[in-house]
Design an enzyme around this catalytic site. Structure first.
Site, PDB file in Angstrom:
ATOM      1  N   GLU A  95       0.819  -1.196   0.000  1.00 17.86           N
ATOM      2  CA  GLU A  95       0.000   0.000   0.000  1.00 17.86           C
ATOM      3  C   GLU A  95       0.863   1.261   0.000  1.00 17.86           C
ATOM      4  O   GLU A  95       1.935   1.303   0.603  1.00 17.86           O
ATOM      5  CB  GLU A  95      -0.947  -0.019   1.198  1.00 17.86           C
ATOM      6  CG  GLU A  95      -1.956  -1.137   1.030  1.00 17.86           C
ATOM      7  CD  GLU A  95      -3.079  -1.126   2.065  1.00 17.86           C
ATOM      8  OE1 GLU A  95      -4.190  -1.518   1.695  1.00 17.86           O
ATOM      9  OE2 GLU A  95      -2.856  -0.726   3.216  1.00 17.86           O
ATOM     10  N   CYS A 108       3.418   8.510   1.177  1.00 21.46           N
ATOM     11  CA  CYS A 108       3.878   7.603   2.216  1.00 21.46           C
ATOM     12  C   CYS A 108       4.124   6.255   1.529  1.00 21.46           C
ATOM     13  O   CYS A 108       3.190   5.633   1.024  1.00 21.46           O
ATOM     14  CB  CYS A 108       2.778   7.514   3.274  1.00 21.46           C
ATOM     15  SG  CYS A 108       3.138   6.342   4.575  1.00 21.46           S
ATOM     16  N   CYS A 115       6.145  -6.802   7.150  1.00 22.89           N
ATOM     17  CA  CYS A 115       7.219  -6.329   8.021  1.00 22.89           C
ATOM     18  C   CYS A 115       7.557  -7.457   8.981  1.00 22.89           C
ATOM     19  O   CYS A 115       6.684  -8.202   9.408  1.00 22.89           O
ATOM     20  CB  CYS A 115       6.769  -5.100   8.809  1.00 22.89           C
ATOM     21  SG  CYS A 115       8.121  -4.291   9.702  1.00 22.89           S
ATOM     22  N   CYS A 119       5.907  -4.962  15.750  1.00 17.89           N
ATOM     23  CA  CYS A 119       5.500  -3.977  16.755  1.00 17.89           C
ATOM     24  C   CYS A 119       4.058  -4.262  17.161  1.00 17.89           C
ATOM     25  O   CYS A 119       3.199  -4.548  16.321  1.00 17.89           O
ATOM     26  CB  CYS A 119       5.640  -2.551  16.212  1.00 17.89           C
ATOM     27  SG  CYS A 119       7.354  -2.146  15.834  1.00 17.89           S
ATOM     28  N   CYS A 122       0.859  -2.360  15.492  1.00 20.36           N
ATOM     29  CA  CYS A 122       0.888  -2.029  14.062  1.00 20.36           C
ATOM     30  C   CYS A 122       0.210  -3.119  13.245  1.00 20.36           C
ATOM     31  O   CYS A 122       0.497  -4.303  13.435  1.00 20.36           O
ATOM     32  CB  CYS A 122       2.333  -1.867  13.603  1.00 20.36           C
ATOM     33  SG  CYS A 122       2.472  -1.492  11.842  1.00 20.36           S
ATOM     34  N   CYS A 342      -1.556   6.017   9.684  1.00 21.82           N
ATOM     35  CA  CYS A 342      -0.355   5.325  10.186  1.00 21.82           C
ATOM     36  C   CYS A 342      -0.732   3.995  10.822  1.00 21.82           C
ATOM     37  O   CYS A 342      -1.630   3.939  11.654  1.00 21.82           O
ATOM     38  CB  CYS A 342       0.330   6.128  11.277  1.00 21.82           C
ATOM     39  SG  CYS A 342       0.761   7.772  10.834  1.00 21.82           S
TER      40      CYS A 342
HETATM   41  N1  SAH Z   1       9.002   0.621  10.186  1.00 21.62           N
HETATM   42  C1  SAH Z   1       9.021   2.067  10.211  1.00 21.62           C
HETATM   43  C2  SAH Z   1       7.821   2.659   9.485  1.00 21.62           C
HETATM   44  C3  SAH Z   1       6.543   2.298  10.166  1.00 21.62           C
HETATM   45  S1  SAH Z   1       5.066   3.187   9.926  1.00 21.62           S
HETATM   46  C4  SAH Z   1       9.047   2.529  11.651  1.00 21.62           C
HETATM   47  O1  SAH Z   1       8.898   1.719  12.536  1.00 21.62           O
HETATM   48  O2  SAH Z   1       9.265   3.720  11.874  1.00 21.62           O
HETATM   49  C5  SAH Z   1       5.265   4.797  10.480  1.00 21.62           C
HETATM   50  C6  SAH Z   1       4.835   5.098  11.910  1.00 21.62           C
HETATM   51  O3  SAH Z   1       3.490   4.674  12.222  1.00 21.62           O
HETATM   52  C7  SAH Z   1       5.717   4.422  12.915  1.00 21.62           C
HETATM   53  O4  SAH Z   1       6.105   5.340  13.891  1.00 21.62           O
HETATM   54  C8  SAH Z   1       4.823   3.375  13.493  1.00 21.62           C
HETATM   55  O5  SAH Z   1       5.251   2.962  14.741  1.00 21.62           O
HETATM   56  C9  SAH Z   1       3.495   4.102  13.499  1.00 21.62           C
HETATM   57  N2  SAH Z   1       2.347   3.202  13.697  1.00 21.62           N
HETATM   58  C10 SAH Z   1       2.305   1.875  13.491  1.00 21.62           C
HETATM   59  N3  SAH Z   1       1.080   1.389  13.788  1.00 21.62           N
HETATM   60  C11 SAH Z   1       0.336   2.437  14.197  1.00 21.62           C
HETATM   61  C12 SAH Z   1      -1.025   2.570  14.600  1.00 21.62           C
HETATM   62  N4  SAH Z   1      -1.852   1.525  14.613  1.00 21.62           N
HETATM   63  N5  SAH Z   1      -1.465   3.799  14.934  1.00 21.62           N
HETATM   64  C13 SAH Z   1      -0.632   4.859  14.863  1.00 21.62           C
HETATM   65  N6  SAH Z   1       0.645   4.799  14.464  1.00 21.62           N
HETATM   66  C14 SAH Z   1       1.140   3.595  14.139  1.00 21.62           C
END
Ligand code: SAH
Length: 373
Positions: A95, A108, A115, A119, A122, A342
């Site tokens: 996406e 973005c 991934c 986390c 996420c 995000c």
């Molecule tokens: N792998 C990278 C990019 C991830 S996405 C990283 O970890 O930075 C970008 C941001 O969105 C990251 O800070 C991630 O932690 C955040 N994110 C992930 N899931 C989320 C959610 N459900 N709600 C809000 N932010 C989220």
């Protein structure tokens, strides 16, 4: 056996393209001409490249291509955000999200199919992991989005800023990330200033240390917790590279780039990491680091057990940080009506890590325990 695979020129940065022309028995300066056609003019047809001789155009047609991505769906949010699902093959899709604002257009982009980092909050993590994207697939998102959106009234391309905040951990795909970033920054590529390209990472420290030397871009750190005990749970890579190491690496990154700052991303999870005590702990951790905190209201997705912190809690958290001298803004949630915010990007991942299965079992166990309690 001769493989009939053409080189996708979207995967080659300037030096890669120069080397490619040399292997064709051509002069390296051809790279400049072709890059102008690809990125400035958005052309994918060698026959349209009128300043190349016919013989060279034929050579290129035989062994090279300029191939963007195939959108398998496009959704448009009420707030103007676009989300595309680009299919990578029969079972995988990534996406990409375009976020228009009056003075800029941010794309973005994804760096991996799925991934591997897991986390806790996420939705991409829930999908598991299939593979790294090629450089051509990373750049292909930008090239294709620009073509699909069409030029702005002033003739410029709509994408003016890039954030590596889609699916995947960009620093886990370092080898393909670096040429992609170089194309974004190169005057003959997209010519974006380094302030307009942001790599967001959960904190792969060795790769982060290399990044400062290889390409100088804006950095966002997904911190999400002010201490190791909590971060170990929310961002499990913390068990390998704990906060102290990550902070030391961030300081090194910044010291190589005077006048710059790091963006600290902090997702606001109700009752988990959002207390005033956490805010004070975070302020102490960030003291002395030129940075700006971006509070991200948690964006929910179907299988999650987390909830978004209430607005007054987020505001209070921000006030504590600001009172302690830490510049803090709350990220506006865009595109959440189409699951484009995000952490909501899930794409289509043929999971090779069996993580999705493990998550499903863990969810069932929790549900059983809760039912019994
Ligand atoms: N792998 C990278 C990019 C991830 S996405 C990283 O970890 O930075 C970008 C941001 O969105 C990251 O800070 C991630 O932690 C955040 N994110 C992930 N899931 C989320 C959610 N459900 N709600 C809000 N932010 C989220």
């Amino acid at each position: 056996m001769v493989r009939d695979v053409k080189t996708n020129l979207l995967g080659l940065d300037r030096s890669g393209l120069e080397a490619f022309f040399v292997t064709l028995g051509e002069k390296p300066f051809r790279a400049r001409q072709v890059m102008k056609w690809i990125y400035d003019r958005g052309v994918d047809d060698f026959d349209a490249m009128t300043d190349l001789g016919k013989a060279l155009r034929e050579k290129l047609n035989a062994c090279a291509e300029i191939r963007g991505l195939e959108p398998s769906s496009e959704q448009r949010s009420a707030d103007g955000t676009h989300k595309w699902l680009f299919s990578m093959d029969a079972t995988n899709g990534i996406e990409t999200v375009f976020i228009p604002e009056p003075d800029r257009g941010t794309l973005c982009i994804s760096s991996q199919v799925g991934c591997a980092l897991d986390c806790a909050f996420c939705s991409t993590a829930q999908q598991g992991f299939n593979r790294n994207l090629e450089t051509a697939e990373i750049i292909g998102q930008v090239w294709t989005a620009n073509r699909l959106l069409g030029r702005r009234p002033d003739g410029g391309w709509p994408v003016t800023n890039i954030v590596f905040m889609g699916m995947g951990e960009p620093l886990a795909n370092y080898r393909r990330l670096v040429p992609a970033v170089r194309i974004l920054l190169d005057d003959l590529g997209y010519g974006l200033s380094k302030r307009r390209v942001t790599v967001s990472t959960s904190g792969l420290v060795p790769a982060l240390d290399r990044l400062a030397n290889d390409c100088d871009v804006a950095l966002a750190l997904s911190l999400h917790a002010p201490n190791d005990a909590l971060r170990d749970i929310l961002v499990p890579i913390n068990r390998k590279y704990p906060i102290a190491e990550l902070m030391a690496s961030a300081h090194r990154y910044i010291s190589a780039q005077p006048h710059r700052h790091v963006t600290i991303e902090y997702v606001m999870l109700d009752g988990v990491n959002d207390s005033e005590k956490h805010a004070h702990e975070l302020a102490a951790l960030l003291a002395g680091l030129p940075c700006k905190v971006n509070l991200i209201p948690f964006n929910p997705f179907p299988e999650t057990r987390y909830k978004r912190s209430p607005r007054p809690v987020i505001d209070r958290f921000r006030d504590v940080l600001m009172a302690r001298g830490v510049l803090t803004i709350t990220r506006r949630t865009r595109g959440d009506d189409i699951d484009a915010a995000c952490g909501q990007l899930a794409g289509r991942v043929d999971d090779k890590s069996r993580r999705r299965e493990r998550h499903r079992i863990a969810r069932e166990r929790t549900a059983e325990m809760e039912a019994r309690a």
